[in-house]
Design a protein around this motif. Sequence first.
Motif, PDB file in Angstrom:
ATOM      1  N   ALA A  14       9.558 -24.940  18.845  1.00 56.46           N
ATOM      2  CA  ALA A  14       8.506 -24.084  19.362  1.00 56.46           C
ATOM      3  C   ALA A  14       8.282 -22.921  18.430  1.00 56.46           C
ATOM      4  O   ALA A  14       9.127 -22.592  17.644  1.00 56.46           O
ATOM      5  CB  ALA A  14       8.878 -23.594  20.750  1.00 56.46           C
ATOM      6  N   ALA A  15       7.131 -22.281  18.516  1.00 59.45           N
ATOM      7  CA  ALA A  15       6.740 -21.326  17.516  1.00 59.45           C
ATOM      8  C   ALA A  15       6.839 -19.883  17.976  1.00 59.45           C
ATOM      9  O   ALA A  15       6.512 -19.564  19.104  1.00 59.45           O
ATOM     10  CB  ALA A  15       5.321 -21.594  17.084  1.00 59.45           C
ATOM     11  N   LEU A  16       7.289 -18.999  17.075  1.00 58.96           N
ATOM     12  CA  LEU A  16       7.373 -17.555  17.313  1.00 58.96           C
ATOM     13  C   LEU A  16       6.022 -16.943  16.969  1.00 58.96           C
ATOM     14  O   LEU A  16       5.422 -17.306  15.981  1.00 58.96           O
ATOM     15  CB  LEU A  16       8.465 -16.953  16.448  1.00 58.96           C
ATOM     16  CG  LEU A  16       8.765 -15.476  16.645  1.00 58.96           C
ATOM     17  CD1 LEU A  16       9.310 -15.251  18.045  1.00 58.96           C
ATOM     18  CD2 LEU A  16       9.763 -15.025  15.606  1.00 58.96           C
ATOM     19  N   TRP A 100       6.186 -22.255  20.859  1.00 60.10           N
ATOM     20  CA  TRP A 100       4.993 -22.804  20.230  1.00 60.10           C
ATOM     21  C   TRP A 100       3.856 -21.777  20.285  1.00 60.10           C
ATOM     22  O   TRP A 100       3.792 -20.974  21.214  1.00 60.10           O
ATOM     23  CB  TRP A 100       4.546 -24.065  20.958  1.00 60.10           C
ATOM     24  CG  TRP A 100       5.407 -25.271  20.705  1.00 60.10           C
ATOM     25  CD1 TRP A 100       6.262 -25.871  21.588  1.00 60.10           C
ATOM     26  CD2 TRP A 100       5.493 -26.014  19.498  1.00 60.10           C
ATOM     27  NE1 TRP A 100       6.869 -26.945  20.999  1.00 60.10           N
ATOM     28  CE2 TRP A 100       6.419 -27.056  19.702  1.00 60.10           C
ATOM     29  CE3 TRP A 100       4.888 -25.915  18.245  1.00 60.10           C
ATOM     30  CZ2 TRP A 100       6.750 -27.994  18.733  1.00 60.10           C
ATOM     31  CZ3 TRP A 100       5.211 -26.839  17.265  1.00 60.10           C
ATOM     32  CH2 TRP A 100       6.126 -27.853  17.508  1.00 60.10           C
ATOM     33  N   PRO A 101       2.940 -21.799  19.312  1.00 58.13           N
ATOM     34  CA  PRO A 101       1.759 -20.935  19.403  1.00 58.13           C
ATOM     35  C   PRO A 101       0.967 -21.270  20.671  1.00 58.13           C
ATOM     36  O   PRO A 101       0.919 -22.427  21.104  1.00 58.13           O
ATOM     37  CB  PRO A 101       0.948 -21.305  18.156  1.00 58.13           C
ATOM     38  CG  PRO A 101       1.937 -21.927  17.222  1.00 58.13           C
ATOM     39  CD  PRO A 101       2.938 -22.606  18.082  1.00 58.13           C
ATOM     40  N   ASN A 152       1.932 -28.579  17.202  1.00 54.04           N
ATOM     41  CA  ASN A 152       1.754 -27.376  18.026  1.00 54.04           C
ATOM     42  C   ASN A 152       2.292 -27.571  19.437  1.00 54.04           C
ATOM     43  O   ASN A 152       1.999 -26.799  20.341  1.00 54.04           O
ATOM     44  CB  ASN A 152       0.285 -26.938  18.065  1.00 54.04           C
ATOM     45  CG  ASN A 152      -0.629 -28.049  18.552  1.00 54.04           C
ATOM     46  OD1 ASN A 152      -0.174 -29.014  19.169  1.00 54.04           O
ATOM     47  ND2 ASN A 152      -1.921 -27.914  18.264  1.00 54.04           N
ATOM     48  N   ASP A 153       3.098 -28.621  19.607  1.00 52.26           N
ATOM     49  CA  ASP A 153       3.743 -28.856  20.895  1.00 52.26           C
ATOM     50  C   ASP A 153       4.794 -29.947  20.703  1.00 52.26           C
ATOM     51  O   ASP A 153       4.763 -30.685  19.699  1.00 52.26           O
ATOM     52  CB  ASP A 153       2.728 -29.296  21.945  1.00 52.26           C
ATOM     53  CG  ASP A 153       3.223 -29.058  23.369  1.00 52.26           C
ATOM     54  OD1 ASP A 153       4.416 -28.702  23.535  1.00 52.26           O
ATOM     55  OD2 ASP A 153       2.427 -29.231  24.307  1.00 52.26           O
ATOM     56  N   ALA A 168      11.527 -35.760  24.296  1.00 50.09           N
ATOM     57  CA  ALA A 168      10.435 -35.009  23.689  1.00 50.09           C
ATOM     58  C   ALA A 168      10.896 -34.261  22.449  1.00 50.09           C
ATOM     59  O   ALA A 168      12.010 -33.761  22.389  1.00 50.09           O
ATOM     60  CB  ALA A 168       9.864 -34.031  24.709  1.00 50.09           C
ATOM     61  N   GLY A 169      10.010 -34.167  21.471  1.00 52.23           N
ATOM     62  CA  GLY A 169      10.358 -33.397  20.287  1.00 52.23           C
ATOM     63  C   GLY A 169       9.533 -33.767  19.076  1.00 52.23           C
ATOM     64  O   GLY A 169       8.707 -34.673  19.109  1.00 52.23           O
ATOM     65  N   VAL A 170       9.754 -33.054  17.995  1.00 52.67           N
ATOM     66  CA  VAL A 170       9.093 -33.315  16.724  1.00 52.67           C
ATOM     67  C   VAL A 170       9.924 -34.332  15.952  1.00 52.67           C
ATOM     68  O   VAL A 170      11.093 -34.076  15.673  1.00 52.67           O
ATOM     69  CB  VAL A 170       8.946 -32.021  15.902  1.00 52.67           C
ATOM     70  CG1 VAL A 170       8.312 -32.319  14.555  1.00 52.67           C
ATOM     71  CG2 VAL A 170       8.124 -30.998  16.666  1.00 52.67           C
ATOM     72  N   PRO A 171       9.380 -35.483  15.608  1.00 53.98           N
ATOM     73  CA  PRO A 171      10.175 -36.507  14.928  1.00 53.98           C
ATOM     74  C   PRO A 171      10.461 -36.145  13.484  1.00 53.98           C
ATOM     75  O   PRO A 171       9.582 -35.680  12.761  1.00 53.98           O
ATOM     76  CB  PRO A 171       9.293 -37.757  15.021  1.00 53.98           C
ATOM     77  CG  PRO A 171       7.912 -37.215  15.099  1.00 53.98           C
ATOM     78  CD  PRO A 171       8.007 -35.926  15.857  1.00 53.98           C
TER      79      PRO A 171
END
Length: 364
Positions: A14-16, A100-101, A152-153, A168-171
Amino acid sequence: MKSFRHIAIFLGLAALLAGCVQAEIVDVPERPVSFSVGSYAPATKAVAVTEFSSFSCMAYLHAEGFENTTQDFFGANGETITKQAVSNNTEWVPGHVYYWPKSANSYVNFVAWHDANGTAPDAVSETALAWNGYTVAADDNLLWADEAWRFNDNVNPATYGSVSGVTAGVPMLFHHALAQVCFKGKIKSGCDTNDAGTLRWEVSLTNMSLTNVYNTGNLAMTNSDPGSSSASTTNAWTVTNGGWTPTGSATTLNILGSSETALNANTATDLLQMRSVLPQEVTNMVLSLTWTIRTYRGSETTPFCMESLSFSGNLATIAPTIAEWSMGHKITYTLEFDPTTDSIRFAPSLDDWDVASNSPVVVE
């Protein structure tokens, strides 16, 4: 270099929002990071591994209204992502929480790698990843991951080609950057019997080495943005020149010293345990060794004959099936000695890099 081994890890990131509040005007609930290791096993082959419990990651934020400006989302030094047990699951967690943004038009790109001895890349960005003058130690393990673009998610469920049905996640798909090599030796079966009235032999090795081996080199890779029309996706790095470029002077890999190492006919003896090496061609490598044969009658304990022999030969000639030590491969050279004819048979084998364990990291 060919046929890289793959380790699939799926990250929930997730994004700061620091430094881009002016671009994030939509009031959307914060979505905190969660890191989960994929547990999907492809139908072909998969084993669990515990090759590493942490890896390094750089993240690059492109905020809405500032898409052409690259911001260090994890900070200039990136983050160390560490594996932790959470409830009954294994998650990969950064040093602190990231979100996340909030804008659907903002996105983050992720570049990740791991080195067992902590060597950082000499160059790292969204489009370049390189190690210069990297010297390989016996216990080194260097890996890089396909770059994750325009996320973005968390993807739920996360997908990576044929890899699906994971949390769930970024591969992120990791690749081994090094090769591994070992040498083994044995006596031809039946030559070590001790029945009364028959001959038997003992074979021992000394002073075994492999010359013209490089252990320092450069590895450079490039990547490119798949474009704004693409959904969140991953993109493999293009390896410059197909792999490593050896640098410096070739050295000698000492396999055995002057002390005798006895062989047997039942199980191959480790002469050089599996160790990491710089991927390279074996064209100019020369294997040299000395061995001693002792001949006995039956169960007698004193040999009636003893001789010392030497051998030196080009590795590519005596084991022509393996022309190079390729990234992501384990190479085993087995030497079988026939003391009845004073001959050596070389039996090389090439395996993909598998490390079994009980961790839910997946190897395709």
